[in-house]
Write a protein that holds these residues in place. Structure first.
Motif, PDB file in Angstrom:
ATOM      1  N   GLY A 133       1.273  -1.298   0.304  1.00  0.00           N
ATOM      2  CA  GLY A 133       0.288   0.079  -0.023  1.00  0.00           C
ATOM      3  C   GLY A 133       1.345   1.394   0.293  1.00  0.00           C
ATOM      4  O   GLY A 133       0.765   2.333   0.625  1.00  0.00           O
ATOM      5  N   TRP A 134       1.505   0.955  -1.035  1.00  0.00           N
ATOM      6  CA  TRP A 134       3.023   2.513  -0.881  1.00  0.00           C
ATOM      7  C   TRP A 134       1.532   3.888  -1.722  1.00  0.00           C
ATOM      8  O   TRP A 134       0.749   3.651  -3.031  1.00  0.00           O
ATOM      9  CB  TRP A 134       4.058   1.789  -1.650  1.00  0.00           C
ATOM     10  N   THR A 135       2.315   5.087  -1.819  1.00  0.00           N
ATOM     11  CA  THR A 135       1.324   6.216  -2.089  1.00  0.00           C
ATOM     12  C   THR A 135       1.284   5.963  -3.717  1.00  0.00           C
ATOM     13  O   THR A 135       2.209   5.485  -4.121  1.00  0.00           O
ATOM     14  CB  THR A 135       2.481   7.549  -1.730  1.00  0.00           C
ATOM     15  N   GLY A 136       0.601   5.453  -4.491  1.00  0.00           N
ATOM     16  CA  GLY A 136      -0.004   5.349  -5.817  1.00  0.00           C
ATOM     17  C   GLY A 136       0.233   4.834  -5.657  1.00  0.00           C
ATOM     18  O   GLY A 136      -0.283   4.502  -7.132  1.00  0.00           O
ATOM     19  N   ASP A 137       0.388   3.041  -4.797  1.00  0.00           N
ATOM     20  CA  ASP A 137      -0.781   2.094  -5.789  1.00  0.00           C
ATOM     21  C   ASP A 137      -1.673   1.687  -5.947  1.00  0.00           C
ATOM     22  O   ASP A 137      -2.353   2.057  -5.329  1.00  0.00           O
ATOM     23  CB  ASP A 137       0.259   0.927  -4.746  1.00  0.00           C
ATOM     24  N   ALA A 138      -1.547   1.315  -7.374  1.00  0.00           N
ATOM     25  CA  ALA A 138      -3.390   1.220  -7.466  1.00  0.00           C
ATOM     26  C   ALA A 138      -3.985   0.359  -6.188  1.00  0.00           C
ATOM     27  O   ALA A 138      -3.766  -1.269  -5.778  1.00  0.00           O
ATOM     28  CB  ALA A 138      -3.196   0.389  -8.189  1.00  0.00           C
ATOM     29  N   MET A 139      -5.682   0.960  -5.637  1.00  0.00           N
ATOM     30  CA  MET A 139      -6.090  -0.144  -5.035  1.00  0.00           C
ATOM     31  C   MET A 139      -7.126  -0.918  -5.676  1.00  0.00           C
ATOM     32  O   MET A 139      -7.139  -1.125  -6.942  1.00  0.00           O
ATOM     33  CB  MET A 139      -6.698   0.741  -4.069  1.00  0.00           C
ATOM     34  N   THR A 140      -7.430  -2.281  -4.441  1.00  0.00           N
ATOM     35  CA  THR A 140      -8.265  -3.301  -5.670  1.00  0.00           C
ATOM     36  C   THR A 140      -9.070  -2.425  -5.628  1.00  0.00           C
ATOM     37  O   THR A 140     -10.248  -2.727  -7.352  1.00  0.00           O
ATOM     38  CB  THR A 140      -8.691  -4.505  -4.232  1.00  0.00           C
ATOM     39  N   SER A 141      -9.885  -1.754  -5.315  1.00  0.00           N
ATOM     40  CA  SER A 141     -11.409  -0.823  -5.971  1.00  0.00           C
ATOM     41  C   SER A 141     -10.936   0.071  -7.440  1.00  0.00           C
ATOM     42  O   SER A 141     -11.929   0.467  -7.708  1.00  0.00           O
ATOM     43  CB  SER A 141     -12.399  -0.020  -4.830  1.00  0.00           C
ATOM     44  N   GLY A 142      -9.640   0.151  -7.672  1.00  0.00           N
ATOM     45  CA  GLY A 142      -8.906   1.083  -8.280  1.00  0.00           C
ATOM     46  C   GLY A 142      -8.617   2.552  -7.842  1.00  0.00           C
ATOM     47  O   GLY A 142      -8.821   3.215  -6.818  1.00  0.00           O
ATOM     48  N   GLY A 143      -7.722   3.769  -9.112  1.00  0.00           N
ATOM     49  CA  GLY A 143      -7.239   4.325  -8.269  1.00  0.00           C
ATOM     50  C   GLY A 143      -6.137   4.466  -7.642  1.00  0.00           C
ATOM     51  O   GLY A 143      -6.585   2.896  -6.924  1.00  0.00           O
ATOM     52  N   ALA A 144      -5.077   5.301  -7.145  1.00  0.00           N
ATOM     53  CA  ALA A 144      -4.457   5.746  -6.150  1.00  0.00           C
ATOM     54  C   ALA A 144      -4.801   5.601  -4.416  1.00  0.00           C
ATOM     55  O   ALA A 144      -4.662   6.217  -4.040  1.00  0.00           O
ATOM     56  CB  ALA A 144      -3.347   6.384  -7.161  1.00  0.00           C
ATOM     57  N   THR A 145      -3.839   4.788  -4.063  1.00  0.00           N
ATOM     58  CA  THR A 145      -3.429   4.532  -2.590  1.00  0.00           C
ATOM     59  C   THR A 145      -2.861   6.741  -1.870  1.00  0.00           C
ATOM     60  O   THR A 145      -2.096   6.933  -2.334  1.00  0.00           O
ATOM     61  CB  THR A 145      -2.476   4.082  -1.853  1.00  0.00           C
ATOM     62  N   PRO A 146      -3.914   6.951  -1.398  1.00  0.00           N
ATOM     63  CA  PRO A 146      -3.912   7.950  -1.343  1.00  0.00           C
ATOM     64  C   PRO A 146      -2.741   8.398   0.118  1.00  0.00           C
ATOM     65  O   PRO A 146      -1.517   6.532  -0.019  1.00  0.00           O
ATOM     66  CB  PRO A 146      -4.644   8.607  -0.098  1.00  0.00           C
ATOM     67  N   GLY A 147      -1.621   9.041   0.299  1.00  0.00           N
ATOM     68  CA  GLY A 147      -0.221   9.054   0.832  1.00  0.00           C
ATOM     69  C   GLY A 147      -0.646   9.745   1.966  1.00  0.00           C
ATOM     70  O   GLY A 147      -1.394   9.826   3.515  1.00  0.00           O
ATOM     71  N   ASN A 148       0.507   9.771   2.958  1.00  0.00           N
ATOM     72  CA  ASN A 148       0.591  10.676   4.424  1.00  0.00           C
ATOM     73  C   ASN A 148       0.322   9.681   5.322  1.00  0.00           C
ATOM     74  O   ASN A 148      -1.005   9.764   6.160  1.00  0.00           O
ATOM     75  CB  ASN A 148       0.332  11.755   4.387  1.00  0.00           C
ATOM     76  N   HIS A 149       0.871   8.272   4.938  1.00  0.00           N
ATOM     77  CA  HIS A 149       0.105   7.324   5.857  1.00  0.00           C
ATOM     78  C   HIS A 149      -0.089   7.598   7.233  1.00  0.00           C
ATOM     79  O   HIS A 149       1.299   8.139   7.777  1.00  0.00           O
ATOM     80  CB  HIS A 149       0.598   5.886   6.148  1.00  0.00           C
ATOM     81  N   ASP A 150      -0.942   7.041   8.340  1.00  0.00           N
ATOM     82  CA  ASP A 150      -0.763   7.906   9.774  1.00  0.00           C
ATOM     83  C   ASP A 150      -1.524   6.355  10.728  1.00  0.00           C
ATOM     84  O   ASP A 150      -0.695   5.501  10.530  1.00  0.00           O
ATOM     85  CB  ASP A 150      -1.318   9.156  10.336  1.00  0.00           C
ATOM     86  N   GLY A 151      -2.011   7.417  11.516  1.00  0.00           N
ATOM     87  CA  GLY A 151      -2.165   5.929  12.299  1.00  0.00           C
ATOM     88  C   GLY A 151      -3.283   4.981  11.783  1.00  0.00           C
ATOM     89  O   GLY A 151      -4.104   4.970  10.564  1.00  0.00           O
ATOM     90  N   MET A 152      -3.695   3.164  12.164  1.00  0.00           N
ATOM     91  CA  MET A 152      -4.035   2.446  12.039  1.00  0.00           C
ATOM     92  C   MET A 152      -4.191   1.470  12.760  1.00  0.00           C
ATOM     93  O   MET A 152      -3.785   2.187  14.053  1.00  0.00           O
ATOM     94  CB  MET A 152      -3.473   2.196  10.799  1.00  0.00           C
ATOM     95  N   ALA A 153      -5.345   0.581  12.705  1.00  0.00           N
ATOM     96  CA  ALA A 153      -6.078  -0.646  14.245  1.00  0.00           C
ATOM     97  C   ALA A 153      -6.125  -1.828  12.694  1.00  0.00           C
ATOM     98  O   ALA A 153      -7.149  -1.464  11.967  1.00  0.00           O
ATOM     99  CB  ALA A 153      -6.385   0.114  15.199  1.00  0.00           C
ATOM    100  N   VAL A 154      -6.155  -2.563  13.253  1.00  0.00           N
ATOM    101  CA  VAL A 154      -6.474  -4.067  13.413  1.00  0.00           C
ATOM    102  C   VAL A 154      -8.367  -3.533  13.704  1.00  0.00           C
ATOM    103  O   VAL A 154      -8.784  -3.600  15.332  1.00  0.00           O
ATOM    104  CB  VAL A 154      -6.274  -5.251  13.801  1.00  0.00           C
ATOM    105  N   VAL A 155      -9.111  -4.158  12.518  1.00  0.00           N
ATOM    106  CA  VAL A 155     -10.768  -3.590  13.676  1.00  0.00           C
ATOM    107  C   VAL A 155     -11.730  -4.930  12.784  1.00  0.00           C
ATOM    108  O   VAL A 155     -12.139  -4.962  13.515  1.00  0.00           O
ATOM    109  CB  VAL A 155     -11.786  -3.064  12.922  1.00  0.00           C
TER     110      VAL A 155
END
Length: 536
Positions: free
Chosen positions: A76-98
């Motif tokens: 999931g690098w910035t710019g990588d294609a997401m499964t749904s199409g479109g590019a992965t946004p940048g500035n990754h920050d907080g996260m959790a397993v939901v």
């Protein structure tokens, strides 16, 4: 008004097992001894051994330094294609397993990941979007109209674009990265947030920008994100307050949400008592009461330069208008001009902080990560302490950070870790925090590069012992040479970014995988290895 909300149930959740922490119970004795002598926190050798560059299984590049035996996979690098199409946004920050579930014969883990973005060419294309208007930030706006902690907007005029922040959801299946989708758009500065006991993510806007007069909406809210992106509504939880939020954590016994605020030396500690105590997706949107923390018997207790062992008993003051606009105070402590000796000066206070402060509430320097474990909240103040200089006089609340432990049943707040002045090797502005399933505390640094003993350090993941000391578990290894190799593979890496922050650290429920982000260049890792060698 001061109120006391007691736990509705007194038994521990089965998921917080005291047995799992048994091998490390002896650490408590070390903490008590340190508190008795006021000994400062120190850097100790890691129980996992020294760290060295380790190649990423996905790219083959040495992106991280880790102890021997640990491996990782980037995704999931910035710019990588997401499964749904479109590019992965940048500035990754907080996260959790939901969510963790069985799908056929597979084990599937779903994570929600923040993107701390300001204005952009478009919203994140999620089904749930909050602010969809084109925002024009005009010149001549009054001081305080810009967001706190949103670099793309802060102090800038004449910008035009859409609110680019939000979240994406990631799927990790049978030990491998599998899918990614947009899940929330139309928000600003989504820094951290928190996991709920009912399996959703609360994402926090770290801003108080008001763009309602510029074809946009007010910002500074908390939003709930579901594991299934289509279920995310984009509805702000206004009653949780409008402020430069950083992170939240939920008490699973009564549903009370504890909140941190990131506004230098004017940061409160809050809790939200929901109208619906037994939470479920969407219940927080039904409202509740916001309260600010006050030290019992002390008006406006100052916690910005703490020592290990400092302990306070808390009470809570109602914030009458959680949606109040920010206030400018002409004189406020520790707000002198940058670079000068400490002196009172003008400050922008969030509406909730101004109300709580006027009722005697406490303040921290910069409240950052908060995480629940075993009837405790672990709270990071990234700027606590004294600035690393001698002349002019060091500024208060501009140090290298501290960690507080809030006992939820006793309502006592204790400093369990504080970086001494001129000791960045002990900790360099910890930011996000997580606790492993067996009780090990892990901090994400956000202080940039520093040099100690002739060695230059990058941003690190720091383990924290219950004796109040720290050890290096991982280090950012995006040197200029490594970034050039990543760029050759089409990744958005450039130059030496070893000082850029780790964020979003979280474990899967079994404790076998640590997930974490690097905000720059924007990449997510899944780390596995011999966790049993230490407390994580």
């Amino acid at each position: 008004m001061s109120t006391d909300v007691r736990a509705s149930r007194r038994s521990f959740l089965k998921s917080t097992s005291s047995v799992a922490a048994a091998p490390f119970v002896g650490s408590f004795a070390g903490l008590y001894a340190r508190q008795a002598t006021a000994a400062p926190s120190a850097l100790i050798a890691s129980p996992y051994g020294p760290i060295a560059p380790v190649n990423d299984i996905t790219t083959g590049l040495p992106l991280l330094k880790l102890p021997a035996g640990f491996t990782y996979k980037s995704y999931g690098w910035t710019g990588d294609a997401m499964t749904s199409g479109g590019a992965t946004p940048g500035n990754h920050d907080g996260m959790a397993v939901v969510r963790t579930r069985r799908v056929g014969r597979s084990t599937e883990i779903t994570l929600v990941r923040n993107h701390e973005l300001g204005l952009a060419s478009a919203n994140i294309p999620a089904a749930g979007r909050y602010d969809t208007g084109n925002i024009v930030v005009a010149a001549g706006l009054p001081n305080g109209a810009f967001p706190v902690g949103t670099p793309n907007l802060s102090g800038t005029t004449g910008l035009n674009g859409f609110t680019g922040g939000g979240t994406t959801n990631l799927v990790f299946r049978d030990g491998n990265w599998a899918e990614s989708f947009p899940s929330l758009g139309g928000t600003l500065g989504n820094c951290a947030g928190g996991l709920t006991p009912w399996g959703t993510w609360l994402t926090c806007e770290e801003t108080v920008v008001n763009v309602s007069g510029f074809n946009g909406r007010k910002h500074g809210y908390v939003f709930e994100v579901r594991p299934d992106p289509a279920g995310t509504t984009g509805v702000p939880i206004v009653a949780m307050g409008r402020m430069p939020h950083e992170a939240v954590a939920v008490d699973p016994l009564n549903g009370i949400v504890y909140e941190t605020e990131d506004n230098r030396n004017a940061a409160g500690l809050y809790r939200f008592i929901p109208t619906v105590a037994q939470g479920a997706p969407g219940t927080l949107e039904q409202g509740g009461r916001l309260q600010g923390a006050k030290v019992i018997g002390v008006t406006n207790a100052d916690l910005i330069v703490p020592n290990v062992g400092d302990t306070y008993r808390l009470e809570w003051m109602d914030v009458v208008d959680p949606d109040a606009d920010p206030q400018i105070r002409a004189v406020f402590p520790d707000f002198g001009p940058s670079g000068s000796a400490p002196a009172p000066g003008p400050a922008i206070l969030s509406g909730p902080f101004a109300q709580a402060w006027d009722l005697g509430a406490l303040r921290m320097s910069r409240g950052e990560g908060i995480w629940y474990w075993n009837r405790k909240m672990y709270i990071v103040d990234t700027g606590a302490g004294l600035q690393n200089r001698t002349s002019p006089a060091p500024r208060r609340g501009q140090g290298d950070g501290a960690v507080w432990e809030l006992d939820l049943d006793a309502q006592t707040l204790t400093c369990i870790y504080a970086v001494p002045q001129f000791s960045s090797q002990v900790g360099n502005n910890p930011d996000n925090v997580t606790v492993s399933p067996k009780g090990g505390i892990l901090l994400c640094e956000d202080g940039g590069n520093f040099t100690a003993g002739g060695t230059t350090f990058g941003a690190r993941l720091m383990g924290l012992t219950l004796a109040g000391d720290a050890y290096s578990f991982a280090e950012n290894n995006f040197t200029a040479a490594v970034s050039a190799q990543a760029a050759a593979q089409g990744k958005p890496a450039s130059g030496d970014t070893t000082g850029r922050e780790f964020c979003g650290a979280c474990f899967d429920p079994t404790g076998r995988v640590l997930f974490v982000n690097l905000q720059t260049p924007g990449v997510t890792f899944a780390i596995s290895g011999p966790w049993g060698a230490g407390p994580l």
